[in-house]
Write a protein that holds these residues in place. Structure first.
Motif, PDB file in Angstrom:
ATOM      1  N   CYS A  78       0.834  -1.209   0.000  1.00  0.00           N
ATOM      2  CA  CYS A  78       0.000   0.000   0.000  1.00  0.00           C
ATOM      3  C   CYS A  78       0.871   1.262   0.000  1.00  0.00           C
ATOM      4  N   PHE A  79       1.979   1.221   0.742  1.00  0.00           N
ATOM      5  CA  PHE A  79       2.910   2.345   0.721  1.00  0.00           C
ATOM      6  C   PHE A  79       3.483   2.535  -0.677  1.00  0.00           C
ATOM      7  N   ALA A  80       3.948   1.444  -1.285  1.00  0.00           N
ATOM      8  CA  ALA A  80       4.551   1.534  -2.612  1.00  0.00           C
ATOM      9  C   ALA A  80       3.553   2.028  -3.656  1.00  0.00           C
ATOM     10  N   ALA A  81       2.292   1.668  -3.466  1.00  0.00           N
ATOM     11  CA  ALA A  81       1.241   2.091  -4.395  1.00  0.00           C
ATOM     12  C   ALA A  81       0.843   3.552  -4.202  1.00  0.00           C
ATOM     13  N   GLY A  82       1.367   4.177  -3.141  1.00  0.00           N
ATOM     14  CA  GLY A  82       1.086   5.588  -2.903  1.00  0.00           C
ATOM     15  C   GLY A  82      -0.236   5.871  -2.225  1.00  0.00           C
ATOM     16  N   ILE A  83      -0.789   4.879  -1.505  1.00  0.00           N
ATOM     17  CA  ILE A  83      -2.047   5.099  -0.785  1.00  0.00           C
ATOM     18  C   ILE A  83      -1.813   6.127   0.318  1.00  0.00           C
ATOM     19  N   GLN A  84      -2.670   7.149   0.334  1.00  0.00           N
ATOM     20  CA  GLN A  84      -2.531   8.248   1.292  1.00  0.00           C
ATOM     21  C   GLN A  84      -3.864   8.545   1.968  1.00  0.00           C
ATOM     22  N   GLN A  85      -3.828   9.513   2.848  1.00  0.00           N
ATOM     23  CA  GLN A  85      -5.009   9.922   3.609  1.00  0.00           C
ATOM     24  C   GLN A  85      -6.197  10.166   2.681  1.00  0.00           C
ATOM     25  N   GLY A  86      -7.291   9.486   2.969  1.00  0.00           N
ATOM     26  CA  GLY A  86      -8.521   9.699   2.223  1.00  0.00           C
ATOM     27  C   GLY A  86      -8.667   8.888   0.954  1.00  0.00           C
ATOM     28  N   ASP A  87      -7.617   8.214   0.518  1.00  0.00           N
ATOM     29  CA  ASP A  87      -7.721   7.372  -0.683  1.00  0.00           C
ATOM     30  C   ASP A  87      -8.575   6.144  -0.378  1.00  0.00           C
ATOM     31  N   GLU A  88      -9.378   5.738  -1.340  1.00  0.00           N
ATOM     32  CA  GLU A  88     -10.209   4.551  -1.178  1.00  0.00           C
ATOM     33  C   GLU A  88      -9.569   3.356  -1.876  1.00  0.00           C
ATOM     34  N   VAL A  89      -9.656   2.213  -1.216  1.00  0.00           N
ATOM     35  CA  VAL A  89      -9.130   0.966  -1.765  1.00  0.00           C
ATOM     36  C   VAL A  89     -10.213  -0.091  -1.617  1.00  0.00           C
ATOM     37  N   ILE A 127     -17.008  -4.525  -7.682  1.00  0.00           N
ATOM     38  CA  ILE A 127     -15.845  -3.629  -7.631  1.00  0.00           C
ATOM     39  C   ILE A 127     -16.154  -2.372  -8.433  1.00  0.00           C
ATOM     40  N   GLU A 128     -16.622  -2.571  -9.653  1.00  0.00           N
ATOM     41  CA  GLU A 128     -16.876  -1.418 -10.526  1.00  0.00           C
ATOM     42  C   GLU A 128     -17.966  -0.519  -9.960  1.00  0.00           C
ATOM     43  N   ARG A 129     -18.962  -1.123  -9.324  1.00  0.00           N
ATOM     44  CA  ARG A 129     -20.031  -0.318  -8.722  1.00  0.00           C
ATOM     45  C   ARG A 129     -19.518   0.544  -7.571  1.00  0.00           C
ATOM     46  N   LYS A 130     -18.441   0.117  -6.911  1.00  0.00           N
ATOM     47  CA  LYS A 130     -17.949   0.809  -5.724  1.00  0.00           C
ATOM     48  C   LYS A 130     -16.869   1.853  -6.034  1.00  0.00           C
ATOM     49  N   ILE A 131     -16.487   1.980  -7.291  1.00  0.00           N
ATOM     50  CA  ILE A 131     -15.428   2.931  -7.660  1.00  0.00           C
ATOM     51  C   ILE A 131     -15.958   4.366  -7.610  1.00  0.00           C
ATOM     52  N   THR A 132     -15.130   5.248  -7.005  1.00  0.00           N
ATOM     53  CA  THR A 132     -15.424   6.684  -6.979  1.00  0.00           C
ATOM     54  C   THR A 132     -14.181   7.430  -7.473  1.00  0.00           C
ATOM     55  N   ASN A 133     -14.252   8.753  -7.472  1.00  0.00           N
ATOM     56  CA  ASN A 133     -13.073   9.525  -7.897  1.00  0.00           C
ATOM     57  C   ASN A 133     -11.959   9.499  -6.858  1.00  0.00           C
ATOM     58  N   ARG A 134     -12.211   8.863  -5.711  1.00  0.00           N
ATOM     59  CA  ARG A 134     -11.167   8.732  -4.686  1.00  0.00           C
ATOM     60  C   ARG A 134     -10.528   7.340  -4.674  1.00  0.00           C
ATOM     61  N   THR A 135     -11.020   6.433  -5.518  1.00  0.00           N
ATOM     62  CA  THR A 135     -10.490   5.070  -5.549  1.00  0.00           C
ATOM     63  C   THR A 135      -9.099   5.048  -6.174  1.00  0.00           C
ATOM     64  N   LYS A 136      -8.161   4.418  -5.489  1.00  0.00           N
ATOM     65  CA  LYS A 136      -6.775   4.368  -5.963  1.00  0.00           C
ATOM     66  C   LYS A 136      -6.272   2.952  -6.228  1.00  0.00           C
ATOM     67  N   ALA A 137      -6.888   1.961  -5.603  1.00  0.00           N
ATOM     68  CA  ALA A 137      -6.357   0.601  -5.740  1.00  0.00           C
ATOM     69  C   ALA A 137      -7.439  -0.429  -5.460  1.00  0.00           C
ATOM     70  N   ILE A 138      -7.142  -1.657  -5.854  1.00  0.00           N
ATOM     71  CA  ILE A 138      -7.988  -2.818  -5.568  1.00  0.00           C
ATOM     72  C   ILE A 138      -7.115  -3.864  -4.889  1.00  0.00           C
ATOM     73  N   ILE A 139      -7.619  -4.448  -3.802  1.00  0.00           N
ATOM     74  CA  ILE A 139      -6.921  -5.572  -3.154  1.00  0.00           C
ATOM     75  C   ILE A 139      -7.826  -6.796  -3.230  1.00  0.00           C
ATOM     76  N   PRO A 140      -7.746  -7.538  -4.334  1.00  0.00           N
ATOM     77  CA  PRO A 140      -8.506  -8.788  -4.414  1.00  0.00           C
ATOM     78  C   PRO A 140      -7.799  -9.883  -3.632  1.00  0.00           C
ATOM     79  N   VAL A 141      -8.571 -10.801  -3.080  1.00  0.00           N
ATOM     80  CA  VAL A 141      -8.022 -11.875  -2.243  1.00  0.00           C
ATOM     81  C   VAL A 141      -8.337 -13.223  -2.889  1.00  0.00           C
ATOM     82  N   ASP A 142      -7.318 -14.035  -3.079  1.00  0.00           N
ATOM     83  CA  ASP A 142      -7.500 -15.384  -3.623  1.00  0.00           C
ATOM     84  C   ASP A 142      -7.996 -16.291  -2.496  1.00  0.00           C
ATOM     85  N   PHE A 143      -9.270 -16.203  -2.214  1.00  0.00           N
ATOM     86  CA  PHE A 143      -9.852 -16.858  -1.041  1.00  0.00           C
ATOM     87  C   PHE A 143      -9.750 -18.374  -1.146  1.00  0.00           C
TER      88      PHE A 143
END
Length: 397
Positions: A78-89, A127-143
């Motif tokens: 998340c750090f490397a991806a540049g996730i910061q205050q207020g970013d949505e993932v 995922i696509e329904r939940k995207i906003t202009n604050r979305t920066k990343a997706i963390i999918p999980v191989d459950f």
């Protein structure tokens, strides 16, 4: 077989408790650790680089950065991806809390997308329904070890300019359309906890093909400190180093990586054995109407970290808890994976409400994890099968 349930005073199916997961350490592993203890390096040394190179080569990635555990790997990503205050993932609620906590550590906001009711993995449409202009990343999980729908997620990520950080803590050794998990996302995290496919005691790794991410990950795990002249602003002498970022001490040790290198030699056999046990389970449970066995999507080859049954509660006279407790009384180490992340009190205090992911929430009420690990014998697997038959038969309507 004794028909009276152990919970009602009958004889248990097993005399000894069978855990849901367990490491397999042999003499070769022990000797590798002893050799590391006798070497010049206990913490940061050559075994770390060797382990990283072997992991990267195995999954088909360019770079790997090994860290202290799977959670720190996700935080570093998340750090490397540049996730910061207020970013949505966007991530899934059907996971261990670390998949969302790593976003909070960076000041970001986890957004939960619902799951596919068949695969139990995150639903790309949601995922696509939940995207906003604050979305920066997706963390999918191989459950459970089943790969997510990479094609659909990649298409969404490219359309919206999002970074994909794959949480593959369950999926070392899994394949998606012929490619190893670890070679498909911008960054992929694996865990080496003792119940995972291989272990370093505690440990994790991030694999990436992106050199910029690699450098940021490497920096982050060592307090943000570097001795690399190419990265420093100046060089005052051979003792000199600079802190460039606010990183953490997320380092793994040479001792742990020595174990990991040894374990990696057994990975193919470990995954093969997991798949053999899953086939036994599927065959044994296919005609039990009260149980829904796991679904493996075409093109996906799960590495089967977990084996989860879903109960058809409408056909049973009791709820999930009674089935769970009855199986445990038979000395079968059942578990539940997972409590939806947004159910936890901490997330409730952050304002997350029940009802936001109906498929995940409905699934949670019905699932039980059965024992699955390569050290299990055929007799162990048969005991699990017998216990499930015994308990389900007793509580069948």
């Amino acid at each position: 077989m004794e028909k009276t349930l152990a919970i009602n005073g009958g004889k248990p199916v097993r005399d000894r408790y069978l855990p849901y997961g367990q490491q397999w350490i042999d003499e070769k592993d022990i000797q590798a650790v002893v050799d590391a203890l006798r070497s010049d390096y206990l913490t940061t040394g050559p075994k770390i680089r060797e382990f990283e190179e072997k992991i990267a080569a195995y999954v088909g990635g360019k770079y790997a950065v090994a860290v202290s555990n799977g959670t720190t790997a996700l935080h570093a990503a998340c750090f490397a991806a540049g996730i910061q205050q207020g970013d949505e993932v966007i991530t899934t609620p059907m996971t261990f809390a670390a998949s969302a906590n790593c976003v909070l550590y960076q000041g970001g906001i986890p957004v939960f997308a619902d799951i596919d009711p068949y695969t139990y993995n995150i639903d790309p449409k949601d995922i696509e329904r939940k995207i906003t202009n604050r979305t920066k990343a997706i963390i999918p999980v191989d459950f459970t070890g089943q790969p997510v729908d990479h094609d659909a997620i990649k298409e969404i990520a490219e359309a919206y300019g999002l970074v994909v950080i794959e949480d593959a803590a369950h999926a070392l050794g899994a394949e998606y359309k012929g490619r190893k998990i670890g070679s498909l996302a911008a960054m992929t995290e694996f865990s080496f906890h003792p119940v995972k496919h291989i272990t370093t005691g505690e440990g994790g790794v991030i694999v990436t093909d992106n050199k910029d991410y690699y450098e940021k990950l490497s920096l982050f795990r060592t307090h943000g400190i570097t001795r690399d002249p190419a990265l420093m602003t100046k060089n005052e002498g051979p003792w000199y180093y600079e802190q460039l970022e606010l990183g953490n001490n997320y380092r793994i040790t040479d001792i742990q990586c020595a174990l990991g290198i040894s374990q990696l030699q057994e990975l193919a056999g470990f995954v093969k054995r997991r798949r053999e046990i899953v086939r036994k389970y599927n065959e044994a449970f296919q005609n039990i109407e009260e149980i829904i066995t796991p679904y493996e999507k075409e093109g996906c080859h799960s590495s089967w970290h977990l084996y989860i049954i879903q109960l058809d509660l409408e056909r049973l006279s009791v709820g999930r808890r009674e089935i769970f407790e009855a199986l445990k009384a038979e000395n079968i180490g059942v578990n539940v994976h997972y409590i939806p992340v947004h159910y936890h009190p901490y997330y409730q205090r952050l304002g997350y409400k029940r009802g936001i992911c109906p498929h995940a929430e409905a699934l949670y009420e019905r699932i039980i994890t059965l024992p699955l690990f390569p050290k299990m014998s055929d007799k162990d697997a048969e005991d699990v099968i017998d216990a499930v038959h015994k308990v389900i038969s007793y509580f069948r309507k």
